[in-house]
Design a protein around this motif. Structure first.
Motif, PDB file in Angstrom:
ATOM      1  N   ALA A  44       5.377  -7.659   3.932  1.00  0.00           N
ATOM      2  CA  ALA A  44       5.688  -6.578   4.872  1.00  0.00           C
ATOM      3  C   ALA A  44       5.374  -5.217   4.248  1.00  0.00           C
ATOM      4  O   ALA A  44       4.797  -4.342   4.906  1.00  0.00           O
ATOM      5  CB  ALA A  44       7.150  -6.651   5.298  1.00  0.00           C
ATOM      6  N   PHE A  45       5.756  -5.019   2.991  1.00  0.00           N
ATOM      7  CA  PHE A  45       5.462  -3.761   2.309  1.00  0.00           C
ATOM      8  C   PHE A  45       3.960  -3.521   2.232  1.00  0.00           C
ATOM      9  O   PHE A  45       3.492  -2.408   2.467  1.00  0.00           O
ATOM     10  CB  PHE A  45       6.043  -3.741   0.899  1.00  0.00           C
ATOM     11  CG  PHE A  45       7.535  -3.627   0.850  1.00  0.00           C
ATOM     12  CD1 PHE A  45       8.264  -3.018   1.851  1.00  0.00           C
ATOM     13  CD2 PHE A  45       8.221  -4.148  -0.237  1.00  0.00           C
ATOM     14  CE1 PHE A  45       9.634  -2.918   1.792  1.00  0.00           C
ATOM     15  CE2 PHE A  45       9.602  -4.047  -0.305  1.00  0.00           C
ATOM     16  CZ  PHE A  45      10.307  -3.433   0.716  1.00  0.00           C
ATOM     17  N   LEU A  46       3.201  -4.569   1.901  1.00  0.00           N
ATOM     18  CA  LEU A  46       1.753  -4.413   1.787  1.00  0.00           C
ATOM     19  C   LEU A  46       1.112  -4.115   3.135  1.00  0.00           C
ATOM     20  O   LEU A  46       0.182  -3.311   3.214  1.00  0.00           O
ATOM     21  CB  LEU A  46       1.141  -5.665   1.160  1.00  0.00           C
ATOM     22  CG  LEU A  46       1.496  -5.896  -0.307  1.00  0.00           C
ATOM     23  CD1 LEU A  46       0.925  -7.218  -0.789  1.00  0.00           C
ATOM     24  CD2 LEU A  46       1.035  -4.752  -1.179  1.00  0.00           C
ATOM     25  N   ARG A  47       1.605  -4.727   4.207  1.00  0.00           N
ATOM     26  CA  ARG A  47       1.087  -4.418   5.545  1.00  0.00           C
ATOM     27  C   ARG A  47       1.376  -2.965   5.912  1.00  0.00           C
ATOM     28  O   ARG A  47       0.522  -2.258   6.429  1.00  0.00           O
ATOM     29  CB  ARG A  47       1.707  -5.351   6.589  1.00  0.00           C
ATOM     30  CG  ARG A  47       1.013  -6.691   6.711  1.00  0.00           C
ATOM     31  CD  ARG A  47       1.472  -7.424   7.953  1.00  0.00           C
ATOM     32  NE  ARG A  47       2.909  -7.629   8.018  1.00  0.00           N
ATOM     33  CZ  ARG A  47       3.557  -8.666   7.495  1.00  0.00           C
ATOM     34  NH1 ARG A  47       2.885  -9.592   6.847  1.00  0.00           N
ATOM     35  NH2 ARG A  47       4.864  -8.777   7.629  1.00  0.00           N
ATOM     36  N   VAL A  48       2.607  -2.513   5.639  1.00  0.00           N
ATOM     37  CA  VAL A  48       2.984  -1.134   5.948  1.00  0.00           C
ATOM     38  C   VAL A  48       2.146  -0.161   5.129  1.00  0.00           C
ATOM     39  O   VAL A  48       1.659   0.850   5.642  1.00  0.00           O
ATOM     40  CB  VAL A  48       4.491  -0.919   5.701  1.00  0.00           C
ATOM     41  CG1 VAL A  48       4.843   0.556   5.706  1.00  0.00           C
ATOM     42  CG2 VAL A  48       5.306  -1.661   6.731  1.00  0.00           C
ATOM     43  N   TRP A  49       1.965  -0.454   3.848  1.00  0.00           N
ATOM     44  CA  TRP A  49       1.178   0.418   2.991  1.00  0.00           C
ATOM     45  C   TRP A  49      -0.264   0.504   3.468  1.00  0.00           C
ATOM     46  O   TRP A  49      -0.876   1.570   3.503  1.00  0.00           O
ATOM     47  CB  TRP A  49       1.251  -0.059   1.547  1.00  0.00           C
ATOM     48  CG  TRP A  49       0.466   0.774   0.597  1.00  0.00           C
ATOM     49  CD1 TRP A  49       0.393   2.135   0.550  1.00  0.00           C
ATOM     50  CD2 TRP A  49      -0.385   0.308  -0.453  1.00  0.00           C
ATOM     51  NE1 TRP A  49      -0.429   2.550  -0.464  1.00  0.00           N
ATOM     52  CE2 TRP A  49      -0.915   1.437  -1.099  1.00  0.00           C
ATOM     53  CE3 TRP A  49      -0.724  -0.943  -0.911  1.00  0.00           C
ATOM     54  CZ2 TRP A  49      -1.787   1.338  -2.170  1.00  0.00           C
ATOM     55  CZ3 TRP A  49      -1.592  -1.035  -1.993  1.00  0.00           C
ATOM     56  CH2 TRP A  49      -2.107   0.096  -2.600  1.00  0.00           C
ATOM     57  N   SER A  50      -0.825  -0.638   3.842  1.00  0.00           N
ATOM     58  CA  SER A  50      -2.198  -0.662   4.333  1.00  0.00           C
ATOM     59  C   SER A  50      -2.325   0.161   5.616  1.00  0.00           C
ATOM     60  O   SER A  50      -3.255   0.964   5.759  1.00  0.00           O
ATOM     61  CB  SER A  50      -2.626  -2.108   4.587  1.00  0.00           C
ATOM     62  OG  SER A  50      -3.895  -2.146   5.173  1.00  0.00           O
ATOM     63  N   GLN A  51      -1.395  -0.002   6.542  1.00  0.00           N
ATOM     64  CA  GLN A  51      -1.426   0.769   7.785  1.00  0.00           C
ATOM     65  C   GLN A  51      -1.241   2.256   7.508  1.00  0.00           C
ATOM     66  O   GLN A  51      -1.918   3.102   8.092  1.00  0.00           O
ATOM     67  CB  GLN A  51      -0.344   0.265   8.753  1.00  0.00           C
ATOM     68  CG  GLN A  51      -0.360   0.965  10.088  1.00  0.00           C
ATOM     69  CD  GLN A  51      -1.648   0.733  10.853  1.00  0.00           C
ATOM     70  OE1 GLN A  51      -2.194  -0.361  10.837  1.00  0.00           O
ATOM     71  NE2 GLN A  51      -2.148   1.759  11.509  1.00  0.00           N
ATOM     72  N   GLN A  52      -0.327   2.578   6.604  1.00  0.00           N
ATOM     73  CA  GLN A  52      -0.084   3.980   6.259  1.00  0.00           C
ATOM     74  C   GLN A  52      -1.333   4.600   5.619  1.00  0.00           C
ATOM     75  O   GLN A  52      -1.703   5.735   5.933  1.00  0.00           O
ATOM     76  CB  GLN A  52       1.093   4.088   5.302  1.00  0.00           C
ATOM     77  CG  GLN A  52       1.433   5.498   4.901  1.00  0.00           C
ATOM     78  CD  GLN A  52       2.552   5.546   3.869  1.00  0.00           C
ATOM     79  OE1 GLN A  52       2.954   4.527   3.329  1.00  0.00           O
ATOM     80  NE2 GLN A  52       3.052   6.730   3.603  1.00  0.00           N
ATOM     81  N   SER A  53      -1.997   3.862   4.758  1.00  0.00           N
ATOM     82  CA  SER A  53      -3.217   4.362   4.127  1.00  0.00           C
ATOM     83  C   SER A  53      -4.312   4.593   5.160  1.00  0.00           C
ATOM     84  O   SER A  53      -5.020   5.602   5.110  1.00  0.00           O
ATOM     85  CB  SER A  53      -3.703   3.376   3.067  1.00  0.00           C
ATOM     86  OG  SER A  53      -2.758   3.238   2.049  1.00  0.00           O
ATOM     87  N   ASP A  54      -4.452   3.654   6.100  1.00  0.00           N
ATOM     88  CA  ASP A  54      -5.453   3.827   7.156  1.00  0.00           C
ATOM     89  C   ASP A  54      -5.147   5.053   8.013  1.00  0.00           C
ATOM     90  O   ASP A  54      -6.042   5.829   8.345  1.00  0.00           O
ATOM     91  CB  ASP A  54      -5.521   2.580   8.045  1.00  0.00           C
ATOM     92  CG  ASP A  54      -6.067   1.367   7.314  1.00  0.00           C
ATOM     93  OD1 ASP A  54      -6.687   1.544   6.239  1.00  0.00           O
ATOM     94  OD2 ASP A  54      -5.860   0.241   7.799  1.00  0.00           O
TER      95      ASP A  54
END
Length: 140
Positions: A44-54
């Motif tokens: 979940a953290f990695l998905r959120v981080w990826s979305q936030q980076s995008d």
């Protein structure tokens, strides 16, 4: 009698176990609920981080395009003003021109500096670091 000898070693793990795929359930199974929960939380953290980076990249790109358009419009206006003054269509005092053009140049260089310094110079911070820092700080 045939002498078979010891069995030969397999050449690779793949020849024994088969190909391990990322979504293959047999590649890893949690031993308890805490391991499963930690894995789900990390995903979940990695998905959120990826979305936030995008999202941050898109926002930075939008701001860069807007500022570049503003700089181009300002330089085009200053060039048009110089052409109109040179053609004799517009008449300005020399003191106004002495102030106008250096201020346009200063603004263009200032905006360029701001774009490179603040829009593209800062590294993206993953939310995982923020969450671990929050866990360490005492709650009020």
């Amino acid at each position: 009698m045939s002498d078979a000898g010891p069995p030969s070693k397999p050449k690779s793990v793949v020849s024994v176990l088969g190909e391990v795929k990322p979504q293959d359930g047999s590649s890893w199974e949690p031993n308890n609920f805490a391991e499963w929960e930690a894995r789900e939380r990390l995903q979940a953290f990695l998905r959120v981080w990826s979305q936030q980076s995008d999202d941050e990249r898109e926002m930075r790109s939008l701001y860069a395009k807007m500022i570049f358009t503003l700089i181009c419009a300002e330089v085009a206006f200053a060039f048009l003003l110089i052409v109109l003054i040179g053609a004799g269509i517009l008449h300005f005092e020399v003191t106004l021109l002495k102030v106008l053009f250096p201020s346009v140049l200063a603004q263009v260089f200032g905006l360029g500096y701001l774009v490179t310094r603040y829009l593209f110079g800062k590294q993206l911070t993953p939310p995982i670091n923020e969450i671990t820092q929050r866990k360490k700080s005492p709650r009020s």
